[in-house]
Design a protein around this motif. Structure first.
Motif, short mmCIF file in Angstrom:
data_model
loop_
_atom_site.label_atom_id
_atom_site.label_comp_id
_atom_site.label_asym_id
_atom_site.label_seq_id
_atom_site.Cartn_x
_atom_site.Cartn_y
_atom_site.Cartn_z
N TYR A 1 -32.80 106.09 0.46
CA TYR A 1 -31.39 105.80 0.23
C TYR A 1 -31.04 105.75 -1.26
O TYR A 1 -30.06 105.12 -1.66
N THR A 2 -31.85 106.40 -2.08
CA THR A 2 -31.63 106.39 -3.53
C THR A 2 -30.22 106.85 -3.89
O THR A 2 -29.53 106.22 -4.70
N ASP A 3 -29.77 107.95 -3.30
CA ASP A 3 -28.43 108.47 -3.62
C ASP A 3 -27.35 107.47 -3.24
O ASP A 3 -26.36 107.29 -3.97
N LEU B 1 -26.01 93.87 -3.40
CA LEU B 1 -27.05 94.06 -4.42
C LEU B 1 -27.68 92.73 -4.83
O LEU B 1 -28.88 92.67 -5.12
N TRP B 2 -26.90 91.68 -4.85
CA TRP B 2 -27.41 90.34 -5.18
C TRP B 2 -28.47 89.94 -4.16
O TRP B 2 -29.57 89.51 -4.52
N ASN B 3 -28.15 90.09 -2.88
CA ASN B 3 -29.09 89.69 -1.83
C ASN B 3 -30.28 90.64 -1.74
O ASN B 3 -31.40 90.22 -1.46
N LEU B 4 -30.05 91.94 -1.98
CA LEU B 4 -31.15 92.90 -1.93
C LEU B 4 -32.14 92.65 -3.06
O LEU B 4 -33.35 92.66 -2.84
N SER B 5 -31.64 92.40 -4.26
CA SER B 5 -32.53 92.20 -5.42
C SER B 5 -33.31 90.90 -5.32
O SER B 5 -34.29 90.71 -6.04
N ASN C 1 -32.42 87.99 -10.72
CA ASN C 1 -33.38 88.46 -9.72
C ASN C 1 -34.28 89.55 -10.29
O ASN C 1 -35.49 89.57 -10.04
N ILE C 2 -33.70 90.45 -11.07
CA ILE C 2 -34.49 91.51 -11.69
C ILE C 2 -35.49 90.93 -12.68
O ILE C 2 -36.64 91.37 -12.77
N SER C 3 -35.08 89.89 -13.41
CA SER C 3 -35.94 89.30 -14.45
C SER C 3 -37.14 88.58 -13.86
O SER C 3 -38.10 88.29 -14.57
N ASP D 1 -40.10 92.49 -4.21
CA ASP D 1 -40.88 93.73 -4.12
C ASP D 1 -40.01 94.97 -4.29
O ASP D 1 -40.51 96.06 -4.56
N ILE D 2 -38.70 94.82 -4.11
CA ILE D 2 -37.79 95.95 -4.23
C ILE D 2 -37.40 96.20 -5.69
O ILE D 2 -36.93 97.28 -6.05
N VAL D 3 -37.62 95.22 -6.56
CA VAL D 3 -37.14 95.30 -7.94
C VAL D 3 -37.63 96.56 -8.68
O VAL D 3 -36.83 97.24 -9.33
N PRO D 4 -38.94 96.92 -8.62
CA PRO D 4 -39.35 98.13 -9.34
C PRO D 4 -38.58 99.37 -8.91
O PRO D 4 -38.25 100.23 -9.73
N TRP D 5 -38.29 99.47 -7.62
CA TRP D 5 -37.51 100.61 -7.14
C TRP D 5 -36.08 100.55 -7.67
O TRP D 5 -35.50 101.58 -8.07
N LEU D 6 -35.48 99.37 -7.71
CA LEU D 6 -34.13 99.22 -8.25
C LEU D 6 -34.08 99.59 -9.73
O LEU D 6 -33.08 100.11 -10.21
N LEU D 7 -35.16 99.31 -10.45
CA LEU D 7 -35.22 99.71 -11.86
C LEU D 7 -35.21 101.22 -11.98
O LEU D 7 -34.62 101.78 -12.91
#
Length: 728
Positions: A145-147, A184-188, A229-231, A192-198
């Protein structure tokens, strides 16, 4: 030709029939998704007369999916929630929805309101499902679902920029942008999803948004929370630092024209803490003291709450920040002795708060609830920091329930502990428990090393990216054996700014076994050749796993001739179960062969005669208490042990407490630390290599640290003749 109104009347009838028909549970869900898909496909045909029928269809879809969930068995909740979540993402990925999302809140077409209605509902529902979903390192489902994710965060940036252009003062409620940010707040929050979000540049985009919004706006908390969350992930920390995230956050918080609300201010402070070094934390003690007050208050309130929540935070969130801040002894001292809370806690009651919470969460490792295990791990790291301070050791040792719980965790390696991500500011539960026992004098050096040796080994998967699908199947089988070994695979480490090859080299260094998925694509890949050659030169155990009959390979065959291998017939949909079992047995046998190291391997080689003859009078004031050492004193201590300044500067110790803490970490896993810092050394000093004997000197200097003023006076004026691994 069927009239438009008839189309939506028929759709409405189908939705109504779902509620009447006695279909199988799963069939009903599938039909529901198909009907929603049909609804989206027909939006271009909507007329004014269809408005009510359309909205009735949307409402029935929402009601039906809620009813479907209410009938799910408790044991199936997580699995079904995942199915629903990904089905919703499939609907959001439809081209019609993408076209709507590529617009903005202010561009209205004939059918915009209908696409908005469906999109907002799907985003809202996907957000609500996230609380029941636990993503894992090997979870690749989200990547397709990257796009979609790029589309939705770009919608946010575009919308906020347009708000600035038109100088809109009032932010309307229930905009698609608000739903996206909540999602995005809840997903982040799933770390474990953070590297992909980066990898899709979410961090950069959220910082860009932070620079253009007003601190007082309602979305400030959402954006600050996403950044926080990313940090929490090391890769996220590195990425945010690379794009000046720390300064952007400080500027945002220090805005003199508009004030952040209390929650947004705290979340921003938590992100700042994650990005700051110990020195930066000390230099901004007023801001950090205020943050520490708030974090401790949330911890107190959450401890009283049935669900361990307070002010919108889970208990684990303030605890995770404490583990980072307590690297600085000043922060630890402030929380234990000076923090301002209601009720006001004493030193004893603050320590008791953390101890009692740990005892309450001790049994979390017997369950399959990672969030509780993470909370317990954070508490163990906090208590480990406390145990380094002599004046608090008695309070910990007097609590027999605490000691019993710690010992049971340190000595028991049979419990299933989820292999979820833990940041570098935290150690694993077992390591922290052993560290506490060592600091309290409950176990000896030998026991500490022995316990460390018994931890799970790591296996690395080396593969060609053209064989991703086959690798996914192998990884799925490996995940079932997490009780036997950890797994290192590059896809979990490829989204931060740090050089990927450095991470791969470190992964090889940490691994006991390298499983190579061999194919013609592997043989043709220069990257795969580099990985395999690096592993071979370091005498790593290699298990060849062939995908079909790839033929010969000149550069590899000579090195793996005679090795036990496993061959699958090809990249088939279903792998041969017998071959899977053969592969797993081979891995277990290889691990057993490579873990027969004796404790002597954990001692440091004796220095050469030439080096021991180079005696040097110490310039360290031997009458100075270790607790009073300055950075200059620390430099002199290492100098007496012939440790180069280049290596000492890499660690930047600011107090002897930091040195004690790292010495304890070396006792647990010195080899891993050497591999990690050899890579950092090479990056810091290009063209130079950290030799192992130099790291041994550094390690020996830490193991020889005095523990009190009396021992300081016993410091020899010459370099010790033996560097055997002991603590004075």
């Amino acid at each position: 030709m069927v009239k438009s109104s008839t189309i939506f009347q028929q759709l409405l009838h189908k939705f109504q029939q779902l509620n009447i028909n006695d279909n199988k549970h799963q069939d009903r869900f599938s039909q529901l998704i198909l009907l929603c898909n049909e609804l989206i496909e027909n939006i271009p045909k909507i007329t004014v007369a269809d408005n009510n029928d359309f909205r009735d269809c949307v409402q029935l879809f929402y009601n039906e999916i809620l009813e479907f969930e209410s009938n799910i068995r408790i044991e199936d909740t997580k699995r079904i929630s995942r199915d629903i979540f990904f089905a919703i993402l499939d609907l959001l990925s439809k081209s019609q929805i993408s076209t709507y999302l590529n617009g903005d809140e202010y561009t209205v077409t004939e059918h915009t309101v209908f696409y908005k209605c469906v999109t907002d509902l799907l985003l809202s529902y996907a957000t609500s499902r996230l609380q029941n979903i636990s993503f894992v390192n090997s979870d690749i489902g989200i990547r397709k679902y990257t796009d979609l994710f790029r589309t939705i965060y770009k919608r946010v940036v575009r919308d906020l920029e347009f708000r600035i252009q038109i100088k809109q003062e009032v932010i309307h409620d229930n905009t698609t942008t608000d739903y996206i940010l909540s999602f995005l707040w809840n997903l982040s929050a799933s770390i474990d999803i953070v590297p992909w979000l980066l990898g899709i540049d979410l961090a950069k985009s959220m910082l860009k948004c932070l620079k253009i919004i007003k601190p007082s706006s309602k979305i400030a908390q959402q954006i600050a929370s996403i950044i926080h969350n990313i940090s929490r992930h090391d890769d996220g920390t590195n990425e945010l630092k690379q794009v000046n995230g720390l300064q952007i956050l400080k500027d945002f918080q220090s805005n003199t024209t508009e004030k952040l609300d209390d929650v947004a201010d705290l979340v921003t402070s938590m992100a700042i803490a994650q990005l700051s070094t110990a020195e930066q934390i000390r230099s901004d003690h007023k801001r950090m003291n205020r943050t520490l007050n708030q974090l401790l208050q949330i911890t107190i309130d959450a401890a009283k709450d049935e669900h361990h929540q307070a002010e919108g935070f889970q208990l684990s969130e303030p605890l995770a920040v404490f583990t980072k801040l307590f690297v600085d002894d000043h922060s630890l001292e402030y929380v234990l002795n000076h923090a301002e809370t209601d009720p006001q806690l004493t030193t004893s009651s603050t320590i008791a708060l953390f101890v009692n919470l740990f005892i309450k969460y001790r049994d979390s490792f017997a369950s399959e609830d990672w969030s509780k295990q993470f909370t317990c791990t954070a508490l163990l790291n906090i208590l480990w920091s406390i145990s380094f301070q002599d004046r608090y050791k008695t309070k910990l040792k007097q609590n027999q329930d605490f000691l019993t719980a710690i010992k049971s965790l340190a000595m028991n390696d049979s419990e299933k502990i989820f292999n979820k991500y833990v940041s570098s500011s935290m150690e694993s539960a077992a390591n922290a428990a052993n560290g506490i026992l060592y600091n309290l004098g409950e176990i000896s050096d030998t026991q500490l090393v022995s316990n460390a040796v018994s931890k799970k080994p790591t296996i690395m998967i080396s593969y060609a990216h053209d064989n991703n699908q086959f690798c996914d199947k192998i990884l799925t089988e490996f995940e079932k054996k997490r009780n036997l070994f950890e797994i290192w695979i590059d896809r979990d480490h490829c989204s931060s700014s740090e050089d990927l090859w450095e991470k791969i080299a470190r992964g090889i260094g940490q691994s006991k076994v390298i499983v190579c998925l061999l194919s013609q694509e592997y043989f043709n890949s220069k990257s795969c050749r580099k990985e395999a050659t690096f592993a071979i030169k370091r005498n790593k155990s290699i298990i060849p796993v062939y995908i079909g009959e790839p033929g010969d390979c000149d550069w590899l065959d000579i090195h793996i001739a005679g090795l036990k291998y496993v061959r699958f017939k090809g990249d088939k949909t279903e792998l041969d179960r017998n071959k899977i079992q053969e592969m797993l047995r081979t891995i277990e046998a290889t691990i057993n062969e490579t873990t027969t190291e004796s404790l002597e391997q954990h001692t440091i080689p004796t220095q050469s005669r030439k080096e021991t003859e180079k005696n040097k009078l110490t310039t360290l004031d031997i009458n100075k208490a270790p607790e009073e050492w300055t950075s200059d004193d620390i430099q002199k201590w290492f100098s007496d042990y012939k440790v180069p300044d280049t290596l000492v500067k890499l660690f930047d110790f600011q107090s002897i407490a930091e040195m004690y803490r790292y010495a304890s970490k070396l006792h647990v896993d010195s080899r891993n630390e050497f591999v990690k810092y050899r890579q950092r050394y090479a990056k810091q000093y290009p063209g130079d290599e950290l030799e192992e004997y130099i790291f041994d000197r550094f390690q020996n200097a830490l193991f020889k640290l005095p523990k009190n003023q009396l021992e300081t006076k016993k410091i020899s004026t010459s370099t010790p003749k033996s560097s055997t691994c002991t603590i004075s």
